[in-house]
Enzyme design. Structure first.
Site, PDB file in Angstrom:
ATOM      1  N   ASP A  10       0.750  -1.232  -0.115  1.00 14.86           N
ATOM      2  CA  ASP A  10       0.045   0.044   0.031  1.00 14.86           C
ATOM      3  C   ASP A  10       0.951   1.188   0.116  1.00 14.86           C
ATOM      4  O   ASP A  10       2.080   0.982   0.548  1.00 14.86           O
ATOM      5  CB  ASP A  10      -0.656   0.093   1.093  1.00 14.86           C
ATOM      6  CG  ASP A  10      -1.698   1.226   1.333  1.00 14.86           C
ATOM      7  OD1 ASP A  10      -2.205   1.636   0.330  1.00 14.86           O
ATOM      8  OD2 ASP A  10      -1.979   1.648   2.287  1.00 14.86           O
ATOM      9  N   SER A  11       0.540   2.437  -0.201  1.00 14.11           N
ATOM     10  CA  SER A  11       1.172   3.691  -0.160  1.00 14.11           C
ATOM     11  C   SER A  11       1.585   3.890   1.258  1.00 14.11           C
ATOM     12  O   SER A  11       2.607   4.784   1.546  1.00 14.11           O
ATOM     13  CB  SER A  11       0.177   4.787  -0.691  1.00 14.11           C
ATOM     14  OG  SER A  11      -0.997   5.024   0.016  1.00 14.11           O
ATOM     15  N   CYS A  73      -4.541  -1.421  -1.906  1.00 14.83           N
ATOM     16  CA  CYS A  73      -4.461   0.239  -1.963  1.00 14.83           C
ATOM     17  C   CYS A  73      -5.453   0.294  -3.074  1.00 14.83           C
ATOM     18  O   CYS A  73      -5.337  -0.207  -4.180  1.00 14.83           O
ATOM     19  CB  CYS A  73      -3.054   0.265  -2.357  1.00 14.83           C
ATOM     20  SG  CYS A  73      -3.124   2.277  -2.951  1.00 14.83           S
ATOM     21  N   GLU A 152      -3.090   8.734   8.902  1.00  9.88           N
ATOM     22  CA  GLU A 152      -1.926   8.618   9.047  1.00  9.88           C
ATOM     23  C   GLU A 152      -1.275   9.352  10.254  1.00  9.88           C
ATOM     24  O   GLU A 152      -0.200   8.873  10.725  1.00  9.88           O
ATOM     25  CB  GLU A 152      -1.187   8.954   7.667  1.00  9.88           C
ATOM     26  CG  GLU A 152      -1.343   8.317   6.471  1.00  9.88           C
ATOM     27  CD  GLU A 152      -0.406   7.042   6.222  1.00  9.88           C
ATOM     28  OE1 GLU A 152       0.796   7.233   6.454  1.00  9.88           O
ATOM     29  OE2 GLU A 152      -0.656   6.138   5.790  1.00  9.88           O
ATOM     30  N   CYS A 186     -10.930   2.812  -0.102  1.00 10.21           N
ATOM     31  CA  CYS A 186      -9.273   3.147   0.306  1.00 10.21           C
ATOM     32  C   CYS A 186      -9.441   2.391   1.584  1.00 10.21           C
ATOM     33  O   CYS A 186     -10.058   2.443   2.608  1.00 10.21           O
ATOM     34  CB  CYS A 186      -9.362   4.594   0.393  1.00 10.21           C
ATOM     35  SG  CYS A 186      -7.930   5.130   1.284  1.00 10.21           S
ATOM     36  N   HIS A 188      -7.352   2.756   3.911  1.00 12.61           N
ATOM     37  CA  HIS A 188      -7.119   3.694   4.983  1.00 12.61           C
ATOM     38  C   HIS A 188      -8.549   3.642   5.865  1.00 12.61           C
ATOM     39  O   HIS A 188      -8.584   4.012   7.089  1.00 12.61           O
ATOM     40  CB  HIS A 188      -6.827   4.895   4.856  1.00 12.61           C
ATOM     41  CG  HIS A 188      -5.119   5.037   4.842  1.00 12.61           C
ATOM     42  ND1 HIS A 188      -4.612   4.294   3.525  1.00 12.61           N
ATOM     43  CD2 HIS A 188      -4.155   5.765   5.464  1.00 12.61           C
ATOM     44  CE1 HIS A 188      -3.298   4.678   3.521  1.00 12.61           C
ATOM     45  NE2 HIS A 188      -3.025   5.260   4.755  1.00 12.61           N
TER      46      HIS A 188
HETATM   47  N1  DGL Z   1      -4.500   3.100   0.942  1.00 11.90           N
HETATM   48  C1  DGL Z   1      -4.650   3.889  -0.146  1.00 11.90           C
HETATM   49  C2  DGL Z   1      -5.892   3.658  -0.937  1.00 11.90           C
HETATM   50  O1  DGL Z   1      -6.368   2.460  -0.485  1.00 11.90           O
HETATM   51  C3  DGL Z   1      -4.549   5.194   0.301  1.00 11.90           C
HETATM   52  C4  DGL Z   1      -4.621   6.312  -0.579  1.00 11.90           C
HETATM   53  C5  DGL Z   1      -3.290   7.216  -0.744  1.00 11.90           C
HETATM   54  O2  DGL Z   1      -2.284   6.898  -0.836  1.00 11.90           O
HETATM   55  O3  DGL Z   1      -3.779   8.335  -0.958  1.00 11.90           O
HETATM   56  O4  DGL Z   1      -6.313   4.251  -1.939  1.00 11.90           O
END
Ligand code: DGL
Length: 269
Positions: A10-11, A73, A152, A186, A188
């Site tokens: 993931d990011s 992600c 975050e 998302c 998160h």
């Molecule tokens: N967890 C990422 C997603 O599902 C986070 C979003 C991001 O990095 O902007 O899109």
């Protein structure tokens, strides 16, 4: 039987919500997690940049002898899944298809909301996948760009006035549309389940896209007779400070045990 590990990326920390479900469903699997915390968020970036980052993340994970990858992600899944699948010879699972299958099964009113990053909403991937499954479904998509930085920062508690205000601003229009199912597109966002649920009301079902991708992987590995019977565990890698990662990782994983992480230089991949 296949004892090779599963790669997840993931990011940032969000994908750990998928890891939490993977651990619950398949405790004998070893998971290699990469969180690209030095470049989060991906969701406000162009498709080309997201693809470049996703390829580097995948290359790093392919350094391990993996049996599958979960793109935990929403942003990468909705913008890059076909390319990554075409470029790799192991199964790669994203979050879009598993989440929409669940949403289509849950909705009664056929009015489904999707909340996700800007890049995910702009891709139209959730909308297309939902209407392809059931053309009677009307989809209402809404980007929520402030959710990721707040998560975050650990600002997830429903009594936190900042997250409450932001959630109301983003979600009240969806509530007014009368959706009965809301896809958290998302990974998160499941950390905000409580506040999202309070704003949307108890009658709206929430779909955790990361958790659904974990269930989809379990189904695939079961079908291929590729589950492990080892001790299982999680090895975490991050592109920024390991100490920061370790501090928040336990919150996302919902595990009491301390999470160890190792910092890597993702620009080398
Ligand atoms: N967890 C990422 C997603 O599902 C986070 C979003 C991001 O990095 O902007 O899109």
């Amino acid at each position: 039987m296949n004892k090779r590990p599963i790669g997840v990326f993931d990011s940032g920390f969000g994908g750990l919500t998928a890891v939490r479900r993977l651990r619950g469903l398949m405790p004998c699997e070893h998971i290699i997690y990469f969180g690209d915390t030095s470049r989060v968020p991906y969701g406000n970036r162009s498709r080309d940049t997201i693809l470049k980052y996703a390829r580097q993340d995948t290359r790093f994970l392919r350094g391990f002898d993996l049996k599958a990858i979960v793109i935990a992600c929403g942003t990468v899944s909705s913008n890059c899944l076909p390319q990554l699948q075409a470029e790799n010879d192991i199964p790669i699972i994203g979050v879009v298809e598993p989440a929409v299958r669940r949403a289509a099964a849950l909705t009664r009113s056929k009015r489904v909301g999707v909340v996700a990053t800007r890049a995910t909403v702009a891709s139209g991937a959730f909308q297309q996948a939902l209407t392809a499954l059931d053309s009677d479904i009307t989809v209402f998509s809404h980007p929520c760009p402030l959710f990721v930085p707040l998560v975050e920062e650990g600002r997830c508690r429903p009594e936190d006035p900042v997250i409450r205000l932001v959630a109301e601003e983003y979600l009240l229009p969806l509530r007014e549309e009368g959706v009965d199912t809301l896809v958290l597109g998302c990974t998160h966002y499941p950390l905000l389940t409580e506040v999202i649920s309070q704003v949307m009301g108890p009658e709206v079902a929430l779909v955790d896209s990361g958790a659904e991708s974990a269930s989809a992987l379990q189904a695939l590995l079961t079908e291929q007779d590729a589950l492990s019977d080892d001790g299982g565990g999680v090895s975490c890698y991050t592109s920024d400070r390991a100490a920061d990662f370790q501090r928040l990782a336990s919150l996302f994983l919902g595990e009491d045990s301390a999470i160890q992480a190792q910092q890597i230089d993702i620009s080398q991949y």
